[in-house]
Enzyme design. Structure first.
Site, PDB file in Angstrom:
ATOM      1  N   ASP A  17       0.874  -1.192   0.000  1.00  0.00           N
ATOM      2  CA  ASP A  17       0.000   0.000   0.000  1.00  0.00           C
ATOM      3  C   ASP A  17       0.900   1.227   0.000  1.00  0.00           C
ATOM      4  O   ASP A  17       2.097   1.143   0.301  1.00  0.00           O
ATOM      5  CB  ASP A  17      -0.896   0.013   1.251  1.00  0.00           C
ATOM      6  CG  ASP A  17      -1.828   1.221   1.292  1.00  0.00           C
ATOM      7  OD1 ASP A  17      -2.267   1.680   0.214  1.00  0.00           O
ATOM      8  OD2 ASP A  17      -2.126   1.720   2.397  1.00  0.00           O
ATOM      9  N   SER A  18       0.299   2.376  -0.299  1.00  0.00           N
ATOM     10  CA  SER A  18       1.057   3.624  -0.190  1.00  0.00           C
ATOM     11  C   SER A  18       1.555   3.821   1.231  1.00  0.00           C
ATOM     12  O   SER A  18       2.641   4.355   1.446  1.00  0.00           O
ATOM     13  CB  SER A  18       0.148   4.801  -0.571  1.00  0.00           C
ATOM     14  OG  SER A  18      -0.971   4.835   0.302  1.00  0.00           O
ATOM     15  N   TYR A  49      -1.291   8.598  -1.959  1.00  0.00           N
ATOM     16  CA  TYR A  49      -1.456   8.424  -3.405  1.00  0.00           C
ATOM     17  C   TYR A  49      -2.794   9.004  -3.892  1.00  0.00           C
ATOM     18  O   TYR A  49      -2.953   9.281  -5.083  1.00  0.00           O
ATOM     19  CB  TYR A  49      -1.473   6.934  -3.758  1.00  0.00           C
ATOM     20  CG  TYR A  49      -0.125   6.241  -3.842  1.00  0.00           C
ATOM     21  CD1 TYR A  49       1.071   6.920  -3.609  1.00  0.00           C
ATOM     22  CD2 TYR A  49      -0.069   4.887  -4.178  1.00  0.00           C
ATOM     23  CE1 TYR A  49       2.290   6.241  -3.696  1.00  0.00           C
ATOM     24  CE2 TYR A  49       1.141   4.218  -4.276  1.00  0.00           C
ATOM     25  CZ  TYR A  49       2.316   4.896  -4.028  1.00  0.00           C
ATOM     26  OH  TYR A  49       3.507   4.235  -4.126  1.00  0.00           O
ATOM     27  N   GLY A  50      -3.742   9.084  -2.977  1.00  0.00           N
ATOM     28  CA  GLY A  50      -5.142   9.323  -3.376  1.00  0.00           C
ATOM     29  C   GLY A  50      -5.431  10.654  -4.025  1.00  0.00           C
ATOM     30  O   GLY A  50      -6.515  10.869  -4.557  1.00  0.00           O
ATOM     31  N   CYS A  80      -4.495  -1.448  -1.709  1.00  0.00           N
ATOM     32  CA  CYS A  80      -4.679  -0.027  -1.991  1.00  0.00           C
ATOM     33  C   CYS A  80      -5.738   0.101  -3.078  1.00  0.00           C
ATOM     34  O   CYS A  80      -5.525  -0.324  -4.217  1.00  0.00           O
ATOM     35  CB  CYS A  80      -3.356   0.569  -2.466  1.00  0.00           C
ATOM     36  SG  CYS A  80      -3.478   2.316  -2.861  1.00  0.00           S
ATOM     37  N   ASN A  81      -6.867   0.653  -2.714  1.00  0.00           N
ATOM     38  CA  ASN A  81      -7.943   0.843  -3.699  1.00  0.00           C
ATOM     39  C   ASN A  81      -7.506   1.794  -4.807  1.00  0.00           C
ATOM     40  O   ASN A  81      -7.886   1.631  -5.963  1.00  0.00           O
ATOM     41  CB  ASN A  81      -9.177   1.429  -3.008  1.00  0.00           C
ATOM     42  CG  ASN A  81      -9.822   0.488  -2.026  1.00  0.00           C
ATOM     43  OD1 ASN A  81     -10.833  -0.127  -2.314  1.00  0.00           O
ATOM     44  ND2 ASN A  81      -9.241   0.347  -0.836  1.00  0.00           N
ATOM     45  N   THR A  82      -6.705   2.795  -4.441  1.00  0.00           N
ATOM     46  CA  THR A  82      -6.287   3.802  -5.418  1.00  0.00           C
ATOM     47  C   THR A  82      -5.470   3.150  -6.533  1.00  0.00           C
ATOM     48  O   THR A  82      -5.696   3.392  -7.721  1.00  0.00           O
ATOM     49  CB  THR A  82      -5.470   4.902  -4.703  1.00  0.00           C
ATOM     50  OG1 THR A  82      -6.239   5.396  -3.608  1.00  0.00           O
ATOM     51  CG2 THR A  82      -5.117   6.034  -5.640  1.00  0.00           C
ATOM     52  N   CYS A 186     -11.013   2.716   0.952  1.00  0.00           N
ATOM     53  CA  CYS A 186      -9.588   3.055   1.117  1.00  0.00           C
ATOM     54  C   CYS A 186      -9.115   2.313   2.350  1.00  0.00           C
ATOM     55  O   CYS A 186      -9.766   2.383   3.406  1.00  0.00           O
ATOM     56  CB  CYS A 186      -9.419   4.562   1.305  1.00  0.00           C
ATOM     57  SG  CYS A 186      -7.744   5.042   1.809  1.00  0.00           S
TER      58      CYS A 186
HETATM   59  N1  DGL Z   1      -4.794   3.148   1.270  1.00  0.00           N
HETATM   60  C1  DGL Z   1      -4.925   3.546  -0.078  1.00  0.00           C
HETATM   61  C2  DGL Z   1      -6.265   3.173  -0.674  1.00  0.00           C
HETATM   62  O1  DGL Z   1      -6.806   2.160  -0.315  1.00  0.00           O
HETATM   63  C3  DGL Z   1      -4.365   4.870  -0.510  1.00  0.00           C
HETATM   64  C4  DGL Z   1      -4.525   6.047   0.381  1.00  0.00           C
HETATM   65  C5  DGL Z   1      -3.637   7.179  -0.095  1.00  0.00           C
HETATM   66  O2  DGL Z   1      -2.436   6.958  -0.230  1.00  0.00           O
HETATM   67  O3  DGL Z   1      -4.183   8.270  -0.316  1.00  0.00           O
HETATM   68  O4  DGL Z   1      -6.769   3.842  -1.531  1.00  0.00           O
END
Ligand code: DGL
Length: 225
Positions: A17-18, A49-50, A80-82, A186
């Site tokens: 993940d980020s 990352y978002g 990480c969903n992003t 997220c």
């Molecule tokens: N935890 C990540 C997600 O599920 C990214 C969050 C981020 O880095 O902004 O999207």
């Protein structure tokens, strides 16, 4: 949740993940699969990352995933969903082990809602992705999908400066607007799941994908042995 057959070897599972969102997923996987080794990697230099573009993120992610492969990971969970909603196809073409993504649980939420209103808490980049639009179009036709502004949440959580009032306000607002299912889209928000649950005060069910992802991981590991 356990692997169905006794593993003939100790699997090495990468989780990426980020930032610390993926740590909650890595912990859940290690608890579910205590005989296997879980290696967690994040990108402390570039988190969050978002609010970044997929093009920027791609350049950050590939070397980290290659590093996990070099460490012996035979499967990697993109926690990480992003990243999953924007880049999984490109990453699958570049990384030589199976990648398991995590994306907002729009389909189960749409199946569960009685009020025909759901809320998705996710990053701006996830909400802007083609994959997320496809999920809504395919599974949530005729359902109202609320997408409140959570753009600073992963930063708040990453830096351990969670503004409880903000979380409460957003959660109460979507419940007051009729949402009876809230999707945590997220992985950072998994750390504040209880807070969201408290704020919802029984008015909404909270969904997040750790269990189905672990089930999918078990299937992939079974196929590999
Ligand atoms: N935890 C990540 C997600 O599920 C990214 C969050 C981020 O880095 O902004 O999207």
């Amino acid at each position: 949740m356990r692997r169905q057959t006794k593993p003939s070897h100790k699997a090495v599972i990468g989780v990426f993940d980020s930032g610390i969102g993926g740590k909650s997923v890595a912990n859940a996987i290690q608890t579910a699969l205590p005989d296997d080794q879980v290696i967690f990697a994040s990108d402390t230099t570039h988190v969050p990352y978002g609010t970044k573009t997929p093009e920027e993120i791609l350049g950050y992610v590939v070397p980290i995933l290659n590093q996990l492969v070099a460490q012996g990971c035979e499967v990697i969970v993109i926690a990480c969903n992003t990243v999953s909603t924007t880049l999984i196809t490109q990453l699958r073409a570049k990384i030589p082990v199976p990648l398991i993504g995590m994306e907002p649980m729009v389909k189960p939420a749409a199946e569960q809602t009685r009020s025909k209103t759901i809320a998705v808490f996710a990053t701006p980049t996830t909400l802007a992705s083609k994959r997320y639009s496809w999920l809504k179009h395919t599974y949530a036709n005729g359902i109202e999908v609320l997408e409140p502004d959570c753009s600073d949440w992963s930063h708040m959580i990453e830096t351990n400066q969670v503004d409880r009032n903000k979380i409460y306000e957003v959660t109460r607002q979507v419940c007051s607007s009729g949402a009876d299912v809230i999707v945590l889209g997220c992985t950072h928000y998994h750390w504040i799941e209880e807070m969201i649950q408290e704020a919802a005060a029984g008015r909404a069910t909270i969904l997040q994908p750790e269990r189905p992802v672990i089930a999918q991981l078990c299937r992939v590991l079974e196929q590999q042995t």
